[in-house]
Design a protein around this motif. Structure first.
Motif, short mmCIF file in Angstrom:
data_model
loop_
_atom_site.label_atom_id
_atom_site.label_comp_id
_atom_site.label_asym_id
_atom_site.label_seq_id
_atom_site.Cartn_x
_atom_site.Cartn_y
_atom_site.Cartn_z
N UNK A 1 0.83 -1.20 0.00
CA UNK A 1 0.00 0.00 0.00
C UNK A 1 0.87 1.26 0.00
N UNK A 2 0.30 2.37 0.52
CA UNK A 2 1.08 3.61 0.55
C UNK A 2 2.28 3.46 1.48
N UNK A 3 2.06 2.85 2.64
CA UNK A 3 3.15 2.61 3.57
C UNK A 3 4.15 1.62 2.97
N UNK A 4 3.67 0.72 2.14
CA UNK A 4 4.50 -0.31 1.52
C UNK A 4 5.19 0.14 0.24
N UNK A 5 5.05 1.44 -0.08
CA UNK A 5 5.69 2.01 -1.28
C UNK A 5 5.29 1.27 -2.55
N UNK A 6 4.06 0.75 -2.56
CA UNK A 6 3.60 -0.03 -3.72
C UNK A 6 3.85 0.63 -5.06
N UNK A 7 3.50 1.91 -5.18
CA UNK A 7 3.63 2.51 -6.51
C UNK A 7 5.08 2.87 -6.84
N UNK A 8 5.98 2.67 -5.90
CA UNK A 8 7.41 2.90 -6.18
C UNK A 8 8.12 1.60 -6.56
N UNK B 1 -6.35 1.52 -4.89
CA UNK B 1 -6.59 2.96 -4.97
C UNK B 1 -7.26 3.26 -6.31
N UNK C 1 -9.96 1.53 -1.89
CA UNK C 1 -9.02 2.22 -1.00
C UNK C 1 -9.18 3.72 -1.23
N UNK D 1 -6.05 12.27 -0.05
CA UNK D 1 -4.84 13.07 0.20
C UNK D 1 -3.70 12.70 -0.74
N UNK D 2 -3.68 11.47 -1.20
CA UNK D 2 -2.63 11.04 -2.12
C UNK D 2 -3.08 11.01 -3.59
N UNK D 3 -4.33 10.63 -3.81
CA UNK D 3 -4.76 10.43 -5.20
C UNK D 3 -5.71 11.51 -5.69
N UNK E 1 6.94 7.34 5.28
CA UNK E 1 7.51 5.98 5.26
C UNK E 1 8.79 5.87 6.09
N UNK F 1 -8.19 7.29 -0.51
CA UNK F 1 -7.07 8.04 0.06
C UNK F 1 -6.86 9.32 -0.73
#
Lengths: 296, 296, 296, 296
Positions: free
Chosen positions: C46-53, C106, C137, C141-143, C254, C139
């Protein structure tokens, strides 16, 4: 002895007739209606009470009639905030003199002011009424200037008579942060009627609720059920209150509460200009929506 | 004949002494200072003029003194807006009666009101003074309620005396949209002192400028240079005005203009509570910053 | 049988070394640490898991290792959302194929898309994995793009495998509105670690919590205490979690979770660029703050 | 010698067919169309060009075809930004190697990063291509993270090859602040097609304009008329461009530009998922609106 706000406090409307005149003679009946339903406190002349649309004399008379009718059965806290600091002081002293149980004040509005100016505003008032309970009223959606936890911490440290806050920021994080920053016995009151259940379960003192002006029963039930240990009943009541709130807020400000009070037999009238009353179409739609909830 | 606002209109401060009293006797000298510097119009009792912090009587007296001192040399438009619609009407009628060239009004504030309520507010006032020029004042940063182009289009269609708007939204797109929605001769005045140059080059009528209250010279130069066809000089003046504006806005509202006027020999005093004056430290820092720009 | 998310689900970080490489061999120990502490579910990438990175292959491998180590003890839901819809489908199918208990996605980001586009995005994915549990999901604030209750209601009506939502909007009103709009057994998970207590008491299914990645104990305690009927203990645990969250969020995203995990014996490393690691000063300050809470 | 962006640069769309495949063979005709209309520069793979929805290889090929077709007639700057910093570097080096005239990069998105992380991101890229012109792309509406003037000042001081910024913040104050903070020859390009006229008159270098992808003529005319000293013609052209922009922006992102290009004989196709194409109803309405402006 100090009677702090606790439980469900009705943010009362001010009855106003179609000519824009305050209908003072309706106030006793309205207050009596709320007391009959078990309300735990009264809060006249706030945002729901059109405080800043009333003259100084009107605000005083509304306060007097409310205190008189409550006759010590429940605490009455008067909203006395004003962009005119002299009016704020005059109204606060008046609230004390008529035997109210406290005054609550919004911070300055219209201009964007910093923490120093907000602190000075409350200090100017607090030092005029050192033994009178004061509440701070955080409502950034209306006044723009935000009351931070740090502001309240500082004021509470300086003035022992500043003993509570009404948080109408709509953001539950602010409630959480106020609770975390202040001592356990500092009174934090919820100003979002959808979050009463949650705030009381987090140690909140209760709520100052506009919904309770028209439908006090389910709002009172949230609090009473929690105190009785019946969380299921409390949550059920909260869900009803949340639905009522959603309906009310889909109409012009203040007007919907007053219209609903008509159905309860209270001649609350219409808002004062520049607020507008409901159109016939709006009025019919709201009647249907409240009926669908079984409230009419 | 109607004297519309055009060019650089000073949003004048109201001189107030350290006891919070309006220093009426300083107004003639202040207005005379602005006229000497070539100002094209005067706008008392607006946000810069602490209009909503003054009593009805004070607002009238400030208006009277300004009109008297201007003595027809430049148009004077009085800000007469109020959350109290009766005060708004009283002040607007008064502005007409004392020979002002128009009145400008903010929409209702504090409450979130819809287009219908905003239209009703302006209609109530416009129909009381059918032959008197009225301006709408869009300042959502202070009043929250937004004046859309559609609102202005409707009001202008209904009332031929509604002939202009001051846009203090800070968003240049709103200026562009107002110009696009309204006839070419409708007066659109810029309320962001950093965008005077751009707005005039897009057909704007000029600006109601707080900066011009303390440093009228470079503000006037923006407009005069454009009219003289010297865009380079205009842009250079605009850049100076933008720098002054940035300095002023880094201090508490109103206080910085008044402090700067001291250096110009005008006893503007301090803002009225709940606005705060500048601290010594702030005052010294601002003096340095203005000196660095060569203004002191 | 479907294992829905319930209780405290750790939003797991992805261990990454100082060269930016995923440290896959650390994942089993990390997951084992969380299981030991009684975590109720796992949410990698997820966001904490840096998925999109992470690359598609990296995301798959992290998912596989997490599912393998969890070995059916607790449900594992993989975040598989991507602006690249083909990657989103590929990852979701992969999650199903490796035996995960669901996938969460997301909505599209970067562009502002309307409800129709958001619905199409989820439909494209849901119809590819008709028997696989999916979570939405929220979120913003991020998307930026907001998942409204209406969107979820529509998707849930069309696809019985869409059975939950993680609300990381930070606004408790959204949680309340999701609960009100959807059936009682629809899984609504809190994504704001300061509101776990409140959401579970309103019928929420639990939380997907970043704090639980580093300090699972107090987060798990909130939920367990509520289930055991000990609200006082639950509220006390919530207050600690809120304090931890405030500390974590005062540092770059993170990085703080990973740094804290070091103290727990997990080599979580640093975030991948363009996220930045903590400076020595930040690291020391956070150590002090966590120590003051008695956590180190 | 460095060919800086100047004048009207088209933010080109990427032709994509109904199967989601990039229609590479249409690119030469599209670029040729823009050159015929007198465009002053080309900007492929940005937000309008669906850059972040394309694979690395697709982005390279679009860049190559654009550079090739431009054949040195006008500068071509490739958008090479990516949340994946290695992709950003690879694309930037590629842009240099194929003879593009520069690269522009959005900052990191999805996560909220601080100034230090933004600086590091640009530094990592700038030091890989020290002699290649780089532009910073401020588009907070899409990426959330704001490029402040201070960030640009620092980067420009460290890297002489960072020579411009595209400001798509929509807030004219940001343009003004960028111009004020940076040397006169630093290239500040407008990214709001309604403010091209105003920005060029304030010393802006021109615009990177999405509108110019479909209707280059009036956009080019704004700039050419200003250079020719005919402000009236420039303002007239700007007003048309503003109207086109308003129409385009009332439809889903990217789709409207592509649909309009159909009428110009360019097979631009539809946006890639998760962006959606226009419905028939939307398409007909837009056709009517553009016809009313005399454009079809």
């Amino acid at each position: 002895e100090v009677k702090k706000l606790k439980g469900i406090v009705a943010a009362t409307v001010t009855p106003i007739d179609h000519f824009g005149k305050v209908n003072f003679q309706e106030i006793p009946e309205f207050i009596s209606f709320l007391l009959d339903k078990g309300i735990h406190g009264l809060f006249p002349c706030g945002s729901t009470g059109e405080g800043i649309l009333l003259s100084t004399d009107e605000r005083k008379k509304v306060a007097e009639l409310t205190v008189k009718e409550a006759s010590g059965q429940v605490p009455v806290v008067i909203h006395t905030g004003s962009i005119d600091i002299h009016e704020a002081i005059e109204l606060t002293v008046h609230a004390r003199n008529i035997g109210a149980d406290g005054a609550a004040l919004i911070p300055p509005y219209y201009y964007s002011v910093d923490e120093a100016a907000i602190l000075d505003y409350y200090r100017s008032i607090a030092q005029e009424v050192k033994d009178f309970p004061l509440y701070i009223y955080n409502i950034p959606g209306n006044v723009k200037n935000v009351i931070s936890p740090m502001i309240v911490v500082k004021l509470h440290a300086e003035f022992s008579n500043i003993l509570g806050i009404k948080d109408s920021s709509m953001d539950f994080m602010n409630f959480i942060n106020f609770k975390a920053a202040l001592p356990g016995d500092f009174c934090v009151l919820m100003g979002n009627d959808a979050q009463i259940y949650s705030s009381v379960l987090m140690g909140g003192s209760g709520a100052i609720a506009a919904t309770a002006s028209a439908f006090p029963e389910p709002v009172v039930e949230i609090y009473e059920s929690i105190k009785a240990g019946d969380l299921n009943a409390a949550l059920k009541a909260q869900k009803i209150v949340t639905e009522i709130r959603t309906i009310f807020r889909s109409y012009p400000p203040v007007a919907s509460y007053k219209k609903a009070l008509e159905f309860r037999g209270i001649k609350a009238g219409v808002p004062r200009l520049p607020l507008r009353g409901m159109t016939d179409e709006e009025s019919e739609r709201m009647t249907r929506e409240l009926s669908n909830l079984g409230l009419l």
